[in-house]
Design a protein around this motif. Sequence first.
Motif, short mmCIF file in Angstrom:
data_model
loop_
_atom_site.label_atom_id
_atom_site.label_comp_id
_atom_site.label_asym_id
_atom_site.label_seq_id
_atom_site.Cartn_x
_atom_site.Cartn_y
_atom_site.Cartn_z
N MET A 1 -128.99 -26.89 -74.49
CA MET A 1 -128.43 -28.21 -74.23
C MET A 1 -128.57 -28.52 -72.74
O MET A 1 -128.17 -27.74 -71.90
CB MET A 1 -126.95 -28.25 -74.63
CG MET A 1 -126.28 -29.59 -74.38
SD MET A 1 -124.50 -29.55 -74.75
CE MET A 1 -124.55 -29.38 -76.51
N LYS A 2 -129.13 -29.68 -72.44
CA LYS A 2 -129.32 -30.07 -71.05
C LYS A 2 -128.01 -30.64 -70.50
O LYS A 2 -127.40 -31.51 -71.08
CB LYS A 2 -130.42 -31.13 -70.95
CG LYS A 2 -130.71 -31.56 -69.52
CD LYS A 2 -131.78 -32.62 -69.50
CE LYS A 2 -132.04 -33.10 -68.07
NZ LYS A 2 -133.04 -34.17 -68.03
N SER A 144 -121.24 -26.47 -75.69
CA SER A 144 -120.99 -27.66 -76.51
C SER A 144 -119.50 -27.98 -76.59
O SER A 144 -119.11 -29.14 -76.69
CB SER A 144 -121.55 -27.47 -77.92
OG SER A 144 -120.96 -26.34 -78.54
N LEU A 145 -118.65 -26.93 -76.51
CA LEU A 145 -117.21 -27.14 -76.56
C LEU A 145 -116.71 -27.76 -75.27
O LEU A 145 -115.84 -28.64 -75.28
CB LEU A 145 -116.49 -25.81 -76.82
CG LEU A 145 -114.99 -25.88 -77.08
CD1 LEU A 145 -114.70 -26.74 -78.29
CD2 LEU A 145 -114.41 -24.48 -77.28
N GLU A 315 -123.59 -25.03 -82.20
CA GLU A 315 -122.84 -23.85 -81.77
C GLU A 315 -121.31 -24.05 -81.80
O GLU A 315 -120.55 -23.15 -81.47
CB GLU A 315 -123.27 -23.41 -80.38
CG GLU A 315 -123.11 -24.49 -79.32
CD GLU A 315 -123.53 -24.01 -77.94
OE1 GLU A 315 -123.86 -24.86 -77.11
OE2 GLU A 315 -123.52 -22.80 -77.70
N LEU A 316 -120.88 -25.24 -82.23
CA LEU A 316 -119.45 -25.54 -82.29
C LEU A 316 -118.90 -25.28 -83.70
O LEU A 316 -119.45 -25.77 -84.68
CB LEU A 316 -119.20 -27.00 -81.89
CG LEU A 316 -117.74 -27.44 -81.73
CD1 LEU A 316 -117.06 -26.64 -80.65
CD2 LEU A 316 -117.68 -28.94 -81.39
N LYS A 317 -117.85 -24.49 -83.81
CA LYS A 317 -117.25 -24.15 -85.09
C LYS A 317 -115.99 -24.99 -85.34
O LYS A 317 -115.33 -25.43 -84.39
CB LYS A 317 -116.87 -22.66 -85.12
CG LYS A 317 -118.01 -21.71 -84.80
CD LYS A 317 -119.05 -21.69 -85.91
CE LYS A 317 -120.06 -20.56 -85.70
NZ LYS A 317 -120.84 -20.65 -84.47
N TRP A 318 -115.64 -25.18 -86.62
CA TRP A 318 -114.46 -25.98 -86.96
C TRP A 318 -113.18 -25.36 -86.40
O TRP A 318 -112.28 -26.07 -85.96
CB TRP A 318 -114.34 -26.13 -88.48
CG TRP A 318 -115.29 -27.15 -89.04
CD1 TRP A 318 -116.34 -26.92 -89.88
CD2 TRP A 318 -115.28 -28.56 -88.80
NE1 TRP A 318 -116.99 -28.10 -90.18
CE2 TRP A 318 -116.36 -29.12 -89.53
CE3 TRP A 318 -114.47 -29.40 -88.04
CZ2 TRP A 318 -116.64 -30.48 -89.53
CZ3 TRP A 318 -114.74 -30.77 -88.03
CH2 TRP A 318 -115.82 -31.29 -88.76
N THR A 375 -109.84 -17.08 -81.79
CA THR A 375 -111.00 -17.56 -82.55
C THR A 375 -112.30 -17.05 -81.96
O THR A 375 -113.18 -16.56 -82.67
CB THR A 375 -111.02 -19.11 -82.55
OG1 THR A 375 -109.82 -19.60 -83.15
CG2 THR A 375 -112.21 -19.64 -83.33
N LEU A 376 -112.43 -17.13 -80.63
CA LEU A 376 -113.65 -16.69 -79.97
C LEU A 376 -113.83 -15.17 -80.09
O LEU A 376 -114.93 -14.68 -80.26
CB LEU A 376 -113.62 -17.10 -78.49
CG LEU A 376 -113.70 -18.61 -78.21
CD1 LEU A 376 -113.37 -18.89 -76.77
CD2 LEU A 376 -115.09 -19.13 -78.56
N LYS A 377 -112.70 -14.44 -80.02
CA LYS A 377 -112.75 -12.99 -80.14
C LYS A 377 -113.21 -12.57 -81.54
O LYS A 377 -114.03 -11.68 -81.71
CB LYS A 377 -111.36 -12.41 -79.85
CG LYS A 377 -111.32 -10.89 -79.83
CD LYS A 377 -109.92 -10.41 -79.50
CE LYS A 377 -109.86 -8.89 -79.50
NZ LYS A 377 -108.49 -8.38 -79.18
#
Length: 383
Positions: A1-2, A144-145, A315-318, A375-377
Amino acid sequence: MKVTKLFTEFFESEKASGIVLIVCTIVSLLLANSIFQGSYEHIWHYQIGSHSFEHWINDGLMTIFFLLIGLELEREIYIGELSSLKNALLPLIAALGGMIVPAVIYLIFNFGTPTQAGAGIPMATDIAFALGVLSLLGNRIPLSLKVFLTALAVIDDLGAILVIAIFYTDDLSLLNLGISLGIMGVLFVFNRMKVNNWLPYIIGGVGMWYFMLNSGIHATIAGVLLAFVIPFGDGSEKTVSYQLQHLLHKPVAFVVLPLFALANTAVIFGGDWAEGLLHENSIGIFLGLVLGKPIGIFLFCFSFVLIGICKLPGELKWSQLFATGFLAGIGFTMSIFITLLAFKGQQEDITISKIAILFSSLVAGLIGYVFLSFTLKNEKSND
């Protein structure tokens, strides 16, 4: 992503500002409830000309903050995440859900009461605080987040500005409003004529601010309007818009917002302050920010993605989006700002609201941080 250099700079300055704001808030609360209480209050009520120091900060310096928000929004629309309908829709829909649901929750408890004017309070997101908490998670945060939360918060602030302009305007002076908009029209002509000197826009902006201040519409609106008549050009480093945005980042992050925090969180906790949290106004603010924000953001996004109007970035999850919704519940700056307009002259309601905003923002920030960290872990261990 730019990602543009200016976006990176914006994110870096905002996350640092979030940490500074936390320190300023703690210092302000301690001083306001210490033996220095009288002297500390006097600083903000000190008269400079016909207005107090606090008033100059809220109606003057905060206009610079809104000018920066306007410039960032303009950049996002032209060349950033909002430059295409596909990219803009998700944070736009998220912002709408994050404004509508908290306002509805607030009105459930306050409709028909003297505090119903505070419906705009839980609609706001504090960019600096939200990004400040997000930054504490370091490099684990997907790009993206970061972009999603920044775009959501910028759109959210625009929504709050519209709410201020439409619902928190008392006595409207069409003459002063007309003069302010007339100056804006002249600056727009300068823009079209490719006048790329700062001076006429700064002078014109001061004029817009003065007449907007006397129009009945909150003067800070002039900051956003000014942003959209400043030449953007191709968005390069040579343009007036880029240079001004670059120039304003640090003064806003480390002077304007900290001063606003110090002046507006000088809340004196009386012996019955905890009872104020049980007031319907406080309950509406708390539930609006802590539950309304994440629920509104998630439900609106999920619904529109489900029917195919927009889509979730790869790459973004719910789970990440839902957790980020709690960070959007950190209202602070904008929530306090709207409180001052909604309950003008009603000091008890203002104090109760400020305590509720501080408490709600703390809870929302902690939940968001813990939830997102967990969540990330989990996702990392599943990779």
